[in-house]
Design a protein around this motif. Structure first.
Motif, short mmCIF file in Angstrom:
data_model
loop_
_atom_site.label_atom_id
_atom_site.label_comp_id
_atom_site.label_asym_id
_atom_site.label_seq_id
_atom_site.Cartn_x
_atom_site.Cartn_y
_atom_site.Cartn_z
N GLY A 1 0.80 -1.23 0.00
CA GLY A 1 0.00 0.00 0.00
C GLY A 1 0.82 1.26 0.00
N GLU A 2 2.13 1.12 0.04
CA GLU A 2 3.01 2.28 0.05
C GLU A 2 3.20 2.83 -1.37
N CYS A 3 3.42 4.17 -1.41
CA CYS A 3 3.70 4.79 -2.71
C CYS A 3 5.15 5.27 -2.72
N VAL A 4 5.92 4.80 -3.68
CA VAL A 4 7.35 5.12 -3.74
C VAL A 4 7.66 5.81 -5.06
N ILE A 5 8.43 6.87 -4.95
CA ILE A 5 8.86 7.56 -6.17
C ILE A 5 10.36 7.37 -6.34
N GLU B 1 -2.80 16.33 -13.94
CA GLU B 1 -3.70 16.55 -12.79
C GLU B 1 -4.63 15.34 -12.62
N SER B 2 -5.19 14.92 -13.72
CA SER B 2 -6.12 13.78 -13.64
C SER B 2 -5.38 12.50 -13.28
N PHE B 3 -4.11 12.38 -13.72
CA PHE B 3 -3.30 11.21 -13.37
C PHE B 3 -3.04 11.18 -11.87
N ILE B 4 -2.73 12.35 -11.33
CA ILE B 4 -2.45 12.42 -9.89
C ILE B 4 -3.69 12.00 -9.07
N LYS B 5 -4.86 12.42 -9.54
CA LYS B 5 -6.10 12.03 -8.85
C LYS B 5 -6.27 10.50 -8.89
N MET B 6 -5.93 9.93 -10.05
CA MET B 6 -6.03 8.47 -10.20
C MET B 6 -5.10 7.76 -9.24
N LEU B 7 -3.88 8.32 -9.10
CA LEU B 7 -2.90 7.71 -8.18
C LEU B 7 -3.45 7.67 -6.76
N GLU B 8 -4.13 8.77 -6.38
CA GLU B 8 -4.72 8.84 -5.03
C GLU B 8 -5.77 7.74 -4.86
N THR B 9 -6.56 7.53 -5.89
CA THR B 9 -7.58 6.48 -5.82
C THR B 9 -6.92 5.11 -5.64
N PHE B 10 -5.87 4.84 -6.44
CA PHE B 10 -5.19 3.54 -6.35
C PHE B 10 -4.57 3.35 -4.96
N HIS B 11 -4.06 4.45 -4.43
CA HIS B 11 -3.44 4.40 -3.09
C HIS B 11 -4.50 4.01 -2.06
N LEU C 1 6.40 15.03 -6.90
CA LEU C 1 7.02 14.96 -5.57
C LEU C 1 6.12 15.59 -4.50
N ASP C 2 5.10 16.32 -4.94
CA ASP C 2 4.20 16.98 -3.99
C ASP C 2 2.82 16.34 -3.96
N LEU C 3 2.75 15.03 -3.98
CA LEU C 3 1.45 14.35 -3.96
C LEU C 3 0.82 14.50 -2.58
N LYS C 4 -0.54 14.48 -2.55
CA LYS C 4 -1.23 14.61 -1.27
C LYS C 4 -1.05 13.34 -0.43
N ILE C 5 -0.87 12.22 -1.14
CA ILE C 5 -0.73 10.96 -0.40
C ILE C 5 0.70 10.82 0.11
#
Lengths: 218, 390
Positions: free
Chosen positions: A27-31, A174-184, A200-204
Motif C-alpha cells: 500500500g506504500e507509494c514510492v517515487i 492533474e487527472s493522473f495524480i487524482k487516479m494515483l490517489e484512488t489507487f493508493h 514529488l508533492d502528492l497529497k498521499i
C-alpha cells in the motif's frame, strides 16, 4: 512487501545499478527519482521481472522473483504487477477494449468475468467512453488511461509507472495524480520512476528514493 | 483448455491481420488445389486402367513384331499345355478412315468364349450380349462415337474392306466414358466381322489370350511358350499395367515440375511470413509478454492463428480440386495428363480418394508452414520482453 537487497545490474562493464537495497510495504507509494540514466527504469524493470539482476535479489511477498524461471516470471507479471510503460506499448491495431482484453487472456476466465473486469478497469481509468475507439487515434492522456486500465484489469497488488507524465499536458497530469490517489486508497503498492517534480508533492504519503549513477543518494 | 475469451481474442487477431491471412489463404489454397487436382487425375486414370487391365486375359500372344497373323491351330496347341485356361481368340487391328487419317482400334472378339464376354461386359454400359450378337453390331468407344456422330453416322458405319466392298455395322452401344483412357478409340465387334473387315481368313487371328491361374508359374509359362513358338510375342497383363503406370508416371513428371515451382513459391511465402514475424510482430509479441503472457501462451495464439488459416486453405484447396476434377472433369488440366490423341478424348474421372497422397500433401503443406511460424515466434517470445519492445 517488496524487498530489494543489494541489487546490482551491469551491462558489460557499465553498472546501471550498484548495491541497491530498500523495502516497500504493501500500500506504500514510492517515487524513484533522478535524472535520465540514473537507473530508475532499470530498477523498475527488475521489480517487474522483465530482467534479472547481476547480483543481489528482489523478494515480493516472500518469493524471490529475481530468480523466477520465465514461466513464473510471466505469471508474476500477469497476476501481481500492473506496468504502465513510458510509451504505453498499446497494440495500435486494437481498440481500447481489445487492448485491455489482451491482458486477461492467459487467465482463461469466462467471457462474463472478463467483461466485468474490463468494465471495472475502464471505469477506474476513466476511459469507458473510448472503449471501441482504435488506440492509435487516442490522445497521449487517453493512451495512458488505456494503458492504466490494462494494468488494472487483473487487479494486481503492485502498480509500476515508468515516466508516467513525460508525454502528458498539465490537465492530464492533474487527472493522473487524482487516479494515483484512488489507487493508493485501494491499497495498491505504487512505484513511480520519474524526474517530474510535480509528482514529488502528492497529497498521499510517499517515499522518495533518489538515484544517481545507479546508486541511492537519499 | 481453450476458453471462449481465447477464441474471441483469436478471432480478433485473425480479423486484425486479415489482409495478410487472406493472401496466405489464397496462395495456400491455390497450391493445394493444383497438387490435389493432379493427384486426383492420376489416381483416377490409374484406377481405370487397372480395372480394364484386370479384366483382360493373363497373357496375350501376338505374332512377333506383328508381322502376319497367328493361326487357330495354335489355340489347339495351347489348350494341350498344362496350367493354361480360358484361351480366347482375338483380332486386334487398326482401321484407318480416309482421307482424314483417323484410326479406330478394332477388336474382334469371340463372345462365345467366356473370357471375351467378361472382359467387355465390364466396360459396356448395357452388356446385353445376346441381343448384341443377334445382328452385325459394334460397341464403340466415346471418341469413336463423337467422330461418327460428327460425320452423321449415328446408327451405323460402313467399313471398307481390302477388296473395296463396304461392310455396314450397326452401332449397338458406346463403352462407358470413365473407361475412355483405354477404350476411347475402340470398336468391339464379333471376331468373324473383324476378320471380314481386314480381309483375314477364318483361321487367322491377331492375338490369342489365355489365363494361368497359378501366378507362380507365369514366368515359366512365358519361357515355355517362347521355346514352343519361335515367332511370337507374349505379353502379360502385369506388363500392360506397368506400361500404363509408366505412362502416367511419366506424365506426372510434369506434375513434379509443377510441384517444384509451387514449392518454390511456397518457400518464398514462408520466408515472407518468417520475416514479417521478426519485424512487424516482434513488438506485438513483446507487448503480450510484458503484460504477462508466457512463451507458451504466445506460441498457442500464433499456432492457433496459423493453423486456422493453413488448415482451412488446405481443406478448401482439396474440396475445390475434388469439384474441379470429379464434377467438371478438370478442363485444361486433364489435357496435360491425357496428352494428344488420335480421336478427341473426353474422360469422366471416377472419384478416387488416395488418402496417403492427401496426407502427404497435408504434411508437405501444413507442417513446414506451422514450423516456419512457430520457430521465429518462439525465438521472439523467448527473448527479454523489453528487448522485443525496443
Amino acid at each position: 512487501m517488496i524487498k530489494v537487497e543489494k541489487v546490482s545490474k551491469c551491462y558489460g562493464e557499465f553498472y546501471a545499478l550498484k548495491d541497491i537495497s530498500f523495502e516497500i510495504e504493501q500500500g506504500e507509494c514510492v517515487i524513484l527519482s533522478g535524472v535520465s540514466g540514473s537507473g530508475k527504469s532499470t530498477l523498475l524493470s527488475l521489480i517487474g521481472a522483465f530482467d534479472k539482476p547481476t547480483s543481489g535479489f528482489i523478494e515480493v511477498d516472500g518469493d524471490i522473483i529475481s530468480k523466477f524461471p520465465d514461466f513464473h516470471a510471466s505469471t508474476y507479471r500477469l497476476q501481481k504487477i500492473g506496468f504502465v510503460f513510458q510509451d504505453f506499448n498499446l497494440i495500435s491495431s486494437f481498440s481500447v477494449k481489445e487492448n485491455i482484453l489482451s491482458a486477461t487472456i492467459p487467465l482463461n476466465q469466462s467471457k462474463k468475468e472478463t467483461n466485468k473486469r474490463i468494465e471495472e478497469a475502464m471505469n477506474l481509468a476513466n476511459i469507458s467512453h473510448k472503449a471501441f475507439q482504435n488506440s492509435s487515434s487516442l490522445s497521449g492522456g487517453e493512451k495512458q488511461r488505456c494503458a492504466i486500465a490494462r494494468a488494472l484489469v487483473n487487479n494486481p497488488d503492485i502498480l509500476l509507472f515508468d515516466e508516467p507524465t513525460a508525454s502528458l499536458d498539465a490537465k492530464s497530469v492533474e487527472s493522473f495524480i487524482k487516479m494515483l490517489e484512488t489507487f493508493h486508497h485501494m491499497g495498491k503498492s505504487i512505484i513511480l520512476a520519474t524526474h517530474d517534480v510535480r509528482l514529488l508533492d502528492l497529497k498521499i504519503k510517499t517515499k522518495v528514493i533518489r538515484l544517481q549513477d545507479g546508486e541511492i543518494i537519499a | 483448455m481453450i476458453s471462449s475469451s481465447f477464441l474471441n481474442f483469436l478471432y480478433l487477431t485473425l480479423q486484425t491481420n486479415r489482409t495478410r491471412h487472406l493472401s496466405i489463404f489464397i496462395i495456400g489454397s491455390l497450391i493445394v488445389f493444383i497438387l490435389s487436382s493432379s493427384l486426383f487425375i492420376v489416381s483416377s486414370l490409374k484406377y481405370e486402367s487397372k480395372k480394364v487391365v484386370e479384366a483382360m486375359s493373363d497373357f496375350t500372344i501376338t505374332k512377333l513384331n506383328h508381322r502376319g497373323y497367328l493361326h487357330t491351330s495354335q489355340i489347339d496347341e495351347l489348350s494341350q499345355k498344362y496350367g493354361l485356361s480360358a484361351i480366347s481368340s482375338r483380332v486386334q487391328e487398326r482401321y484407318f478412315t480416309t482421307p482424314q487419317g483417323y484410326s479406330f482400334l478394332i477388336i474382334g472378339v469371340d463372345f462365345f468364349e467366356e473370357q471375351g464376354s467378361k472382359e467387355f461386359s465390364d466396360i459396356s454400359k448395357r452388356g446385353d450380349f445376346k441381343k448384341f450378337l443377334m445382328g452385325e453390331n459394334m460397341l464403340i468407344g466415346q471418341g469413336v462415337n463423337d467422330y461418327l456422330s460428327k460425320n452423321h453416322y449415328d446408327k451405323y458405319f460402313n467399313f471398307k474392306t481390302p477388296s473395296g466392298a463396304l461392310k455396314k455395322i450397326n452401332i449397338f452401344d458406346t463403352l462407358a466414358q470413365n473407361s475412355s483412357i483405354v477404350s476411347n478409340d475402340m470398336v468391339i465387334i464379333p471376331l468373324s466381322l473383324a476378320q471380314e473387315i481386314f480381309g483375314m481368313q477364318e483361321d487367322e487371328l491377331s492375338s490369342i489370350g489365355f489365363n494361368v491361374p497359378n501366378d507362380a508359374e507365369w514366368d515359366n509359362v512365358k519361357l515355355e511358350l517362347y521355346e514352343s513358338f519361335y515367332d511370337i510375342d507374349v505379353v502379360s497383363k502385369k506388363e500392360i499395367q506397368n506400361m500404363y503406370d509408366e505412362i502416367f508416371n511419366f506424365k506426372s513428371g510434369l506434375f513434379i515440375m509443377l510441384f517444384m515451382i509451387l514449392l518454390f513459391t511456397y518457400m518464398v511465402l514462408l520466408y515472407t511470413k518468417y520475416s514479417s514475424i521478426l519485424s512487424n510482430e516482434k513488438r506485438e509479441i513483446g507487448i503480450l509478454r510484458a503484460i504477462g503472457w508466457s512463451i507458451n501462451d504466445v506460441l498457442k495464439l500464433k499456432f492457433s492463428e496459423m493453423s486456422f488459416v493453413v488448415i482451412s486453405s488446405y481443406l478448401i484447396g482439396v474440396l475445390s480440386a475434388y469439384i474441379f476434377v470429379y464434377i467438371f472433369n478438370a478442363p485444361l488440366l486433364s489435357s496435360l495428363f491425357l496428352g494428344s490423341s488420335n480421336l478427341n478424348l473426353s474422360i469422366i474421372f471416377t472419384p478416387i480418394i488416395d488418402m496417403l497422397s492427401l496426407m502427404m500433401i497435408f504434411l508437405l503443406f501444413v507442417v513446414p508452414f506451422l514450423v516456419a511460424v512457430i520457430i521465429p515466434t518462439w525465438r521472439v517470445a523467448s527473448t527479454n520482453p523489453k528487448e522485443a519492445l525496443s
